[in-house]
Design a protein around this motif. Structure first.
Motif, PDB file in Angstrom:
ATOM      1  N   ALA A 161       0.949  -4.673   2.516  1.00 58.82           N
ATOM      2  CA  ALA A 161      -0.497  -4.722   2.742  1.00 58.82           C
ATOM      3  C   ALA A 161      -0.824  -5.741   3.832  1.00 58.82           C
ATOM      4  N   ASN A 162      -0.008  -6.780   3.922  1.00 60.17           N
ATOM      5  CA  ASN A 162      -0.186  -7.807   4.940  1.00 60.17           C
ATOM      6  C   ASN A 162       1.207  -8.212   5.402  1.00 60.17           C
ATOM      7  N   GLU A 163       1.509  -7.959   6.661  1.00 61.01           N
ATOM      8  CA  GLU A 163       2.847  -8.220   7.184  1.00 61.01           C
ATOM      9  C   GLU A 163       3.196  -9.704   7.222  1.00 61.01           C
ATOM     10  N   GLU A 164       2.211 -10.574   7.095  1.00 57.76           N
ATOM     11  CA  GLU A 164       2.465 -12.015   7.120  1.00 57.76           C
ATOM     12  C   GLU A 164       3.039 -12.527   5.802  1.00 57.76           C
ATOM     13  N   ILE A 165       3.136 -11.663   4.802  1.00 55.80           N
ATOM     14  CA  ILE A 165       3.638 -12.111   3.506  1.00 55.80           C
ATOM     15  C   ILE A 165       5.068 -12.644   3.612  1.00 55.80           C
ATOM     16  N   ASN A 168       0.860  -1.183   0.000  1.00 59.34           N
ATOM     17  CA  ASN A 168       0.000   0.000   0.000  1.00 59.34           C
ATOM     18  C   ASN A 168       0.893   1.229   0.000  1.00 59.34           C
ATOM     19  N   THR A 174       4.945 -16.115   4.980  1.00 63.87           N
ATOM     20  CA  THR A 174       4.350 -16.987   3.968  1.00 63.87           C
ATOM     21  C   THR A 174       5.345 -17.287   2.857  1.00 63.87           C
TER      22      THR A 174
END
Length: 114
Positions: A98-102, A85, A105
């Motif tokens: 956008a998602n810190e878990e990327i 973002n 993952t």
């Protein structure tokens, strides 16, 4: 006899049963596009740079020996796919994941493949 029957093992093949477990073509297109948006060393590096939080585009540029337009292209591609973002503050744009878990993952994916 159609061509599928000729190549089918013992006549027990049913693509319908197999395809029930496969995402739709539209979903596969979306997923493929997302993977393409991170399948580049520069874009992966940007993701890792953003691991610890939001960065100004000038800080991202400073981490590369590439032109501003090249980095902007990479950032826009990932932004379009929802990987990062951006927000404008004054004349600068600040980016974050956008998602810190990327990161976790991706690391899991890389471990599974290696």
């Amino acid at each position: 006899m159609n061509s599928k029957e000729n190549v089918c093992c013992e006549g027990n093949c049913s693509s319908e049963k197999l395809l029930v477990k496969v995402p739709s073509d539209e979903k596969l297109e979306v997923n493929s596009s997302i993977l393409k948006s991170i399948a580049d060393p520069t874009r992966l590096k940007i993701i890792y740079l953003l691991k610890n939080g939001e960065l100004c585009v000038c800080e991202i540029l400073d981490a590369f020996d590439k032109s501003q337009s090249t980095i902007s292209h990479h950032l826009n591609m990932m932004k379009k796919e929802g990987i990062i973002n951006g927000r404008k503050q004054g004349k600068w744009i600040y980016y974050k994941l956008a998602n810190e878990e990327i990161i976790e993952t991706l690391e899991t994916l890389f471990e599974l493949i290696r």
